[in-house]
Design a protein around this motif. Structure first.
Motif, PDB file in Angstrom:
ATOM      1  N   MET A 183       0.852  -1.198   0.000  1.00 47.44           N
ATOM      2  CA  MET A 183       0.000   0.000   0.000  1.00 47.44           C
ATOM      3  C   MET A 183       0.886   1.245   0.000  1.00 47.44           C
ATOM      4  N   THR A 184       0.695   2.107  -0.946  1.00 49.59           N
ATOM      5  CA  THR A 184       1.510   3.317  -0.991  1.00 49.59           C
ATOM      6  C   THR A 184       0.869   4.397  -0.123  1.00 49.59           C
ATOM      7  N   GLU A 185       1.685   5.369   0.231  1.00 48.79           N
ATOM      8  CA  GLU A 185       1.247   6.427   1.123  1.00 48.79           C
ATOM      9  C   GLU A 185      -0.024   7.110   0.632  1.00 48.79           C
ATOM     10  N   THR A 186      -0.118   7.365  -0.657  1.00 48.62           N
ATOM     11  CA  THR A 186      -1.232   8.137  -1.198  1.00 48.62           C
ATOM     12  C   THR A 186      -2.553   7.378  -1.154  1.00 48.62           C
ATOM     13  N   THR A 187      -2.535   6.079  -0.927  1.00 46.56           N
ATOM     14  CA  THR A 187      -3.790   5.317  -0.890  1.00 46.56           C
ATOM     15  C   THR A 187      -4.415   5.284   0.504  1.00 46.56           C
ATOM     16  N   TYR A 188      -3.736   5.798   1.508  1.00 40.69           N
ATOM     17  CA  TYR A 188      -4.274   5.773   2.861  1.00 40.69           C
ATOM     18  C   TYR A 188      -5.313   6.872   3.080  1.00 40.69           C
ATOM     19  N   LYS A 189      -6.384   6.487   3.760  1.00 44.01           N
ATOM     20  CA  LYS A 189      -7.361   7.453   4.255  1.00 44.01           C
ATOM     21  C   LYS A 189      -7.866   6.891   5.581  1.00 44.01           C
ATOM     22  N   ILE A 190      -7.201   7.272   6.664  1.00 43.85           N
ATOM     23  CA  ILE A 190      -7.471   6.666   7.970  1.00 43.85           C
ATOM     24  C   ILE A 190      -8.273   7.647   8.808  1.00 43.85           C
ATOM     25  N   PRO A 191      -9.540   7.310   9.102  1.00 45.00           N
ATOM     26  CA  PRO A 191     -10.374   8.217   9.891  1.00 45.00           C
ATOM     27  C   PRO A 191     -10.038   8.133  11.374  1.00 45.00           C
ATOM     28  N   PHE A 192     -10.505   9.125  12.123  1.00 46.59           N
ATOM     29  CA  PHE A 192     -10.382   9.094  13.571  1.00 46.59           C
ATOM     30  C   PHE A 192     -11.159   7.905  14.145  1.00 46.59           C
ATOM     31  N   LEU A 193     -12.309   7.608  13.542  1.00 47.35           N
ATOM     32  CA  LEU A 193     -13.161   6.509  13.986  1.00 47.35           C
ATOM     33  C   LEU A 193     -13.926   5.968  12.784  1.00 47.35           C
ATOM     34  N   ASP A 194     -14.054   4.642  12.696  1.00 49.03           N
ATOM     35  CA  ASP A 194     -14.804   4.015  11.609  1.00 49.03           C
ATOM     36  C   ASP A 194     -15.759   2.987  12.203  1.00 49.03           C
ATOM     37  N   LEU A 195     -17.010   3.394  12.436  1.00 51.98           N
ATOM     38  CA  LEU A 195     -17.995   2.492  13.043  1.00 51.98           C
ATOM     39  C   LEU A 195     -18.471   1.416  12.074  1.00 51.98           C
ATOM     40  N   LYS A 196     -18.298   1.668  10.788  1.00 51.63           N
ATOM     41  CA  LYS A 196     -18.798   0.708   9.804  1.00 51.63           C
ATOM     42  C   LYS A 196     -18.040  -0.617   9.873  1.00 51.63           C
ATOM     43  N   ARG A 197     -16.749  -0.558  10.185  1.00 55.70           N
ATOM     44  CA  ARG A 197     -15.971  -1.800  10.263  1.00 55.70           C
ATOM     45  C   ARG A 197     -16.505  -2.701  11.374  1.00 55.70           C
ATOM     46  N   GLN A 198     -16.791  -2.100  12.535  1.00 55.49           N
ATOM     47  CA  GLN A 198     -17.339  -2.889  13.640  1.00 55.49           C
ATOM     48  C   GLN A 198     -18.705  -3.453  13.262  1.00 55.49           C
ATOM     49  N   TYR A 199     -19.529  -2.638  12.650  1.00 54.77           N
ATOM     50  CA  TYR A 199     -20.867  -3.062  12.237  1.00 54.77           C
ATOM     51  C   TYR A 199     -20.812  -4.278  11.317  1.00 54.77           C
ATOM     52  N   GLN A 200     -19.875  -4.256  10.371  1.00 54.50           N
ATOM     53  CA  GLN A 200     -19.763  -5.376   9.429  1.00 54.50           C
ATOM     54  C   GLN A 200     -19.474  -6.685  10.147  1.00 54.50           C
ATOM     55  N   SER A 201     -18.778  -6.616  11.284  1.00 57.35           N
ATOM     56  CA  SER A 201     -18.375  -7.842  11.986  1.00 57.35           C
ATOM     57  C   SER A 201     -19.496  -8.453  12.831  1.00 57.35           C
ATOM     58  N   ILE A 202     -20.531  -7.658  13.164  1.00 56.42           N
ATOM     59  CA  ILE A 202     -21.580  -8.167  14.064  1.00 56.42           C
ATOM     60  C   ILE A 202     -22.988  -7.976  13.508  1.00 56.42           C
ATOM     61  N   LYS A 203     -23.145  -7.518  12.278  1.00 56.44           N
ATOM     62  CA  LYS A 203     -24.468  -7.099  11.802  1.00 56.44           C
ATOM     63  C   LYS A 203     -25.476  -8.241  11.771  1.00 56.44           C
ATOM     64  N   THR A 204     -25.049  -9.457  11.442  1.00 56.07           N
ATOM     65  CA  THR A 204     -25.986 -10.579  11.405  1.00 56.07           C
ATOM     66  C   THR A 204     -26.578 -10.826  12.781  1.00 56.07           C
ATOM     67  N   GLU A 205     -25.713 -10.802  13.792  1.00 55.00           N
ATOM     68  CA  GLU A 205     -26.154 -11.028  15.164  1.00 55.00           C
ATOM     69  C   GLU A 205     -27.056  -9.897  15.651  1.00 55.00           C
ATOM     70  N   VAL A 206     -26.686  -8.662  15.324  1.00 56.77           N
ATOM     71  CA  VAL A 206     -27.474  -7.513  15.759  1.00 56.77           C
ATOM     72  C   VAL A 206     -28.855  -7.526  15.119  1.00 56.77           C
TER      73      VAL A 206
END
Length: 369
Positions: A1-24
């Motif tokens: 991954m090159t430097e220019t491809t990074y976009k790192i947010p302060f917080l990303d709730l969507k990643r957590q949601y993807q891991s538990i959405k079926t259960e929720v």
């Protein structure tokens, strides 16, 4: 991954949601099938689990963390003419709980290293009107509870824990939530334990407070349509409760991941221009936020943006200098440590789903600043 491809947010709730959405969503369907949308058995289920988790006798679900603080103050009998000591360096809701009771928040500076309430500055602010101290487990790190509790006992004051950022944190080997008369939690979506929607909670070992707040949050009513006093509509919803019950099972694992990331920040960021929150031995933080200070905060923020990293800002104006509290007459210089922090702090990305690669990149960028 090159430097220019990074976009790192302060917080990303969507990643957590993807891991538990079926259960929720399975639990959401259950709530909908039972039409238990406000209070009810799903809130009671979460309350039981959360009390067990916090090692307290009781837990109460409410509509948000600010209401939790308000209800706790009401239960303690805080009223007009009373004063409550509050850290100057905290989110404003800590003070709102006092103001909603028509009482006066009295702001105390933070320490220069932990950035939490400075116990050595408390006693000079105590007057005959002082009724309580609200200590904040800031950024997920417990404050010096024993030092503050000693002052409370000496002056016959109530202790309230504002644990809105500290779900699962430990003080001297015991989870926060049971040290004061009550502890107040926020389950705002971005918290370590965050609802899908707005929610909050109170933990206590005092059955009198527990029963009183049960009534207060429900229009001052124990029996439907019979109102014992002027109450509030501050119930937790069923959908919020089940989302929290699902997440509570994962909280320790998520907190442990935050600790891993924090440890890397603490040991691998070698840039002397960046200063971190001091971690006392008594505190086991859950790193809701990872706040740093630097002399040229705005310059560092611009630099990080250019590198595809998007930090947060907690908090750019300390409580005592907020316009809402101008009538209290505080001036710049009254709480110098909190004021320094407000002008120099920056919050690094911190959430359990950050990848090792992203953490390495953040560290590399900060070390080359």
């Amino acid at each position: 991954m090159t430097e220019t491809t990074y976009k790192i947010p302060f917080l990303d709730l969507k990643r957590q949601y993807q891991s538990i959405k079926t259960e929720v969503f399975a639990r959401f369907e259950e709530v909908c099938e039972n039409t238990a949308f406000s209070g009810g058995k799903y809130v009671e289920e979460f309350e039981k689990h959360f009390a067990n988790y916090c090692q307290t006798q009781f837990a109460l679900g409410v509509d948000n963390g600010t209401s939790a603080l308000h209800l706790a103050m009401l239960a303690l009998g805080i009223e007009q003419g009373d004063e409550v000591i509050v850290p100057a360096n905290t989110f404003i809701a800590t003070a709102w709980g006092v103001s909603y009771c028509n009482a006066t928040p009295v702001f105390v500076d933070c320490t220069a290293d932990t950035w939490e309430i400075d116990a050595s500055k408390i006693e000079e602010k105590i007057t005959p009107k002082t009724k309580a101290i609200a200590g904040v487990h800031l950024y997920g790190q417990p404050f010096d509870i024993d030092a503050v509790k000693t002052i409370c006992e000496k002056h016959n004051l109530f202790l309230i824990e504002d644990a809105a950022q500290a779900h699962g944190a430990y003080y001297k080997g015991k989870r926060v939530g049971g040290f004061g008369e009550m502890a107040c939690f926020s389950f705002y979506p971005g918290k370590n334990l965050g609802a899908y929607g707005e929610a909050g909670g109170i933990t206590t070992n005092n059955e009198k407070y527990y029963k009183y707040i049960q009534s207060l949050r429900n229009h001052g009513s124990v029996v439907r349509y019979y109102h014992d006093e002027i109450g509030y509509n501050m119930r937790m919803g069923g959908l919020e409760a089940v989302s929290l019950s699902v997440k509570l099972k994962y909280l320790d694992a998520w907190n442990n991941r935050r600790k891993e990331i924090a440890k890397r920040y603490q040991t691998e960021i070698k840039n002397s221009a960046i200063r971190m929150q001091h971690q006392p031995e008594f505190a086991d933080s859950v790193y809701h936020l990872f706040v740093v200070t630097t002399e040229k905060r705005d310059d560092l923020m611009k630099y990080l943006h250019e590198k595809g990293i998007f930090p947060g800002l907690h908090y750019p104006v300390p409580c005592h200098l907020q316009k809402a509290y101008a009538h209290l007459g505080y001036q710049k210089g009254d709480c110098p440590n909190a004021e320094y922090l407000a002008e120099h702090c920056l919050t690094l990305p911190m959430f359990a789903e950050l990848t090792d690669e992203e953490v390495s990149y953040i560290i590399e960028v900060l070390n080359t600043y």
